[in-house]
Motif scaffolding. Structure first.
Motif, PDB file in Angstrom:
ATOM      1  N   ALA A   1      28.951  55.288  25.366  1.00 29.52           N
ATOM      2  CA  ALA A   1      27.901  53.842  24.928  1.00 29.52           C
ATOM      3  C   ALA A   1      28.204  53.068  24.756  1.00 29.52           C
ATOM      4  N   ALA A   2      28.977  53.183  23.469  1.00 28.58           N
ATOM      5  CA  ALA A   2      29.033  51.918  22.124  1.00 28.58           C
ATOM      6  C   ALA A   2      29.792  50.794  23.700  1.00 28.58           C
ATOM      7  N   TYR A   3      30.702  51.369  24.683  1.00 29.37           N
ATOM      8  CA  TYR A   3      31.438  50.819  25.217  1.00 29.37           C
ATOM      9  C   TYR A   3      30.986  49.911  25.583  1.00 29.37           C
ATOM     10  N   ASP A   4      29.946  50.864  26.700  1.00 27.94           N
ATOM     11  CA  ASP A   4      28.803  49.921  27.374  1.00 27.94           C
ATOM     12  C   ASP A   4      27.650  48.536  26.781  1.00 27.94           C
ATOM     13  N   ALA A   5      27.838  48.596  25.633  1.00 28.26           N
ATOM     14  CA  ALA A   5      26.991  48.159  24.329  1.00 28.26           C
ATOM     15  C   ALA A   5      26.787  46.313  24.893  1.00 28.26           C
ATOM     16  N   PRO A   6      27.695  45.857  25.046  1.00 28.51           N
ATOM     17  CA  PRO A   6      28.155  44.737  25.301  1.00 28.51           C
ATOM     18  C   PRO A   6      27.439  43.923  26.271  1.00 28.51           C
ATOM     19  N   PHE A   7      27.081  44.688  27.641  1.00 23.47           N
ATOM     20  CA  PHE A   7      27.475  44.371  28.562  1.00 23.47           C
ATOM     21  C   PHE A   7      25.490  44.816  29.393  1.00 23.47           C
ATOM     22  N   PRO A   8      24.503  44.096  29.071  1.00 26.34           N
ATOM     23  CA  PRO A   8      23.302  45.150  29.557  1.00 26.34           C
ATOM     24  C   PRO A   8      23.351  44.516  31.107  1.00 26.34           C
ATOM     25  N   THR A   9      23.582  44.039  31.543  1.00 28.81           N
ATOM     26  CA  THR A   9      23.678  43.583  32.879  1.00 28.81           C
ATOM     27  C   THR A   9      24.906  43.166  33.555  1.00 28.81           C
ATOM     28  N   GLU A  10      24.921  42.881  34.513  1.00 25.47           N
ATOM     29  CA  GLU A  10      26.562  42.240  35.344  1.00 25.47           C
ATOM     30  C   GLU A  10      26.643  41.352  34.777  1.00 25.47           C
ATOM     31  N   ALA A  11      25.720  40.040  34.683  1.00 29.80           N
ATOM     32  CA  ALA A  11      25.993  39.335  34.952  1.00 29.80           C
ATOM     33  C   ALA A  11      26.462  39.159  33.125  1.00 29.80           C
ATOM     34  N   TYR A  12      26.909  39.904  32.384  1.00 29.82           N
ATOM     35  CA  TYR A  12      27.349  39.477  30.998  1.00 29.82           C
ATOM     36  C   TYR A  12      28.857  40.046  31.306  1.00 29.82           C
ATOM     37  N   LYS A  13      29.383  39.978  32.238  1.00 31.67           N
ATOM     38  CA  LYS A  13      30.423  40.849  32.358  1.00 31.67           C
ATOM     39  C   LYS A  13      32.078  40.066  33.144  1.00 31.67           C
ATOM     40  N   ALA A  14      30.726  38.510  33.243  1.00 26.40           N
ATOM     41  CA  ALA A  14      32.244  37.554  34.210  1.00 26.40           C
ATOM     42  C   ALA A  14      33.489  37.935  32.963  1.00 26.40           C
ATOM     43  N   GLY A  15      33.084  37.861  32.007  1.00 26.46           N
ATOM     44  CA  GLY A  15      34.782  37.071  30.978  1.00 26.46           C
ATOM     45  C   GLY A  15      35.952  38.615  31.442  1.00 26.46           C
ATOM     46  N   ALA A  16      34.736  40.466  31.467  1.00 28.54           N
ATOM     47  CA  ALA A  16      35.522  41.208  31.844  1.00 28.54           C
ATOM     48  C   ALA A  16      35.982  41.435  33.106  1.00 28.54           C
ATOM     49  N   ARG A  17      34.781  40.683  33.784  1.00 32.57           N
ATOM     50  CA  ARG A  17      35.768  40.898  35.344  1.00 32.57           C
ATOM     51  C   ARG A  17      36.919  39.666  35.787  1.00 32.57           C
ATOM     52  N   ALA A  18      37.226  38.726  34.662  1.00 33.01           N
ATOM     53  CA  ALA A  18      38.074  37.674  34.883  1.00 33.01           C
ATOM     54  C   ALA A  18      39.138  37.923  34.220  1.00 33.01           C
ATOM     55  N   PHE A  19      39.581  38.317  33.385  1.00 33.55           N
ATOM     56  CA  PHE A  19      40.522  38.998  32.420  1.00 33.55           C
ATOM     57  C   PHE A  19      41.872  38.896  33.438  1.00 33.55           C
ATOM     58  N   PRO A  20      41.563  40.246  34.503  1.00 30.32           N
ATOM     59  CA  PRO A  20      42.755  40.749  35.348  1.00 30.32           C
ATOM     60  C   PRO A  20      43.357  39.697  36.070  1.00 30.32           C
ATOM     61  N   GLN A  21      42.539  39.189  36.512  1.00 31.80           N
ATOM     62  CA  GLN A  21      42.486  37.679  37.559  1.00 31.80           C
ATOM     63  C   GLN A  21      43.745  36.770  36.659  1.00 31.80           C
ATOM     64  N   LEU A  22      43.592  36.629  35.845  1.00 31.94           N
ATOM     65  CA  LEU A  22      43.698  35.868  34.850  1.00 31.94           C
ATOM     66  C   LEU A  22      45.579  36.024  34.560  1.00 31.94           C
ATOM     67  N   VAL A  23      46.157  37.053  34.190  1.00 30.08           N
ATOM     68  CA  VAL A  23      47.537  37.787  34.148  1.00 30.08           C
ATOM     69  C   VAL A  23      48.126  37.244  35.080  1.00 30.08           C
ATOM     70  N   PRO A  24      49.386  36.426  34.555  1.00 32.52           N
ATOM     71  CA  PRO A  24      50.200  35.794  35.118  1.00 32.52           C
ATOM     72  C   PRO A  24      51.346  36.356  35.719  1.00 32.52           C
ATOM     73  N   ALA A  25      50.852  37.158  36.354  1.00 24.31           N
ATOM     74  CA  ALA A  25      51.924  38.252  36.860  1.00 24.31           C
ATOM     75  C   ALA A  25      51.952  38.207  38.242  1.00 24.31           C
ATOM     76  N   GLU A  26      51.952  37.031  39.282  1.00 23.46           N
ATOM     77  CA  GLU A  26      52.889  36.377  40.470  1.00 23.46           C
ATOM     78  C   GLU A  26      53.199  35.192  39.694  1.00 23.46           C
ATOM     79  N   ASP A  27      54.830  34.688  40.560  1.00 19.84           N
ATOM     80  CA  ASP A  27      54.763  33.498  40.791  1.00 19.84           C
ATOM     81  C   ASP A  27      53.930  32.476  41.429  1.00 19.84           C
TER      82      ASP A  27
END
Length: 304
Positions: free
Chosen positions: A193-219
């Motif tokens: 629950a503590a790890y869920d606490a910062p994110f009351p709704t999906e709208a709060y998760k924009a950064g969490a969803r964005a981070f994996p897409q930003l890893v420069p793992a492809e040329d």
């Protein structure tokens, strides 16, 4: 775009997190500002250690390490990245970029603790922290890196590709259960629950969803050339540089070899692969990780 602020009452029942709140105003760019939360424990004049979390966690991840490090004589500073924890959260995924995250974290560090400091970094905390070490090596007395890397393109592993796809497409991005699955020891219902606490709704998760897409793992991705440039300085970093990776982490397993082989300060250090240790190693092996920071700081002559 809206800058969201998690209601304070979401954090009322956080277990084992008795730390005082501290705040810093970050210039996000484009005329926008956000309030960044951070922990600041120990004597203000003590040798500082910076604890950088990653995706999609927050400073709660360090609650078991912080008392050990304070008792050892450190001033312990653990920020919540913008978009995470108690910090404000822009709700537009496209607003988050690798370069912006580096700039936001540098603003905080330069204002709050500009003295040379030890660094512990994990996951995106390493992608940001190691870039910062490369930019200003004299500001870091030693480094302990865990379950992280500084990618320069190529081809992502199957495990990372699957994680990136899940973060982007999952209809419900359940943060707490995700943290539970990515540790080798079970989390309690209160910790989940503590790890869920910062994110009351999906709208709060924009950064969490964005981070994996930003890893420069492809040329060709944004960040590839910046990291290639960073490696030129990071490779020459000759202060103590220790890796402590979890053997049960499928995403970063083996990545420590690139750090050990390429960073000058990694030579001769007691690098260890920790058993019964998943991606969020701070949950599984906090005592060993904290001791690694203490020992590395002693080796650097930074901690009395």
């Amino acid at each position: 775009m809206e800058i969201l602020r998690t209601p304070a009452e979401r954090f009322d029942a956080i277990p084992d997190y008795p730390f005082a709140e501290n705040w810093f105003e970050v210039d996000l760019g484009d005329g926008l500002t956000a309030r960044q939360h951070y922990l600041d424990e120990g004597a203000k004049d003590a040798p500082p250690v910076l604890l950088f979390h990653g995706e999609p966690s927050w400073s709660f991840l360090y609650r078991k390490m912080i008392p050990i490090l304070v008792d050892a004589g450190f001033r312990v500073l653990a920020p919540d990245l913008i978009g995470f924890g108690k910090s404000d959260k822009p709700d537009d995924q496209s607003f988050y970029t690798y370069a912006r995250h580096v700039d936001w974290l540098k603003q905080w560090r330069n204002a709050i603790e500009p003295r040379p400091a030890a660094l512990f970094c994990q996951d995106w905390g390493g992608l940001l922290g190691l870039r910062m070490v490369a930019h200003d090596p004299d500001l870091f007395t030693c480094v302990v890196a865990s379950n992280t890397f500084l990618p320069v393109g190529g081809k992502p592993s199957e495990a990372f590709a699957a994680w990136r796809h899940f973060a982007k497409t999952s209809p419900e991005f359940a943060i707490g259960p995700l943290l539970d699955r990515a540790t080798a020891t079970p989390r309690t219902a209160e910790e989940i629950a503590a790890y869920d606490a910062p994110f009351p709704t999906e709208a709060y998760k924009a950064g969490a969803r964005a981070f994996p897409q930003l890893v420069p793992a492809e040329d060709g991705m944004d960040g590839v050339e910046d990291n290639k440039e960073a490696w030129k300085t990071l490779s020459a970093y000759d202060k103590p540089f220790l890796t402590l990776f979890g053997e049960d982490d499928p995403v970063t397993k083996g990545a420590e070899k690139h750090l050990i082989e390429r960073v000058a300060g990694a030579a001769g250090q007691p690098h260890t692969t920790l058993s019964t240790c998943g991606h969020f190693c701070q949950e599984d092996r906090p005592v060993e990780l904290a001791q690694g920071v203490i020992d590395t700081a002693h080796a650097a002559g930074f901690l009395a």
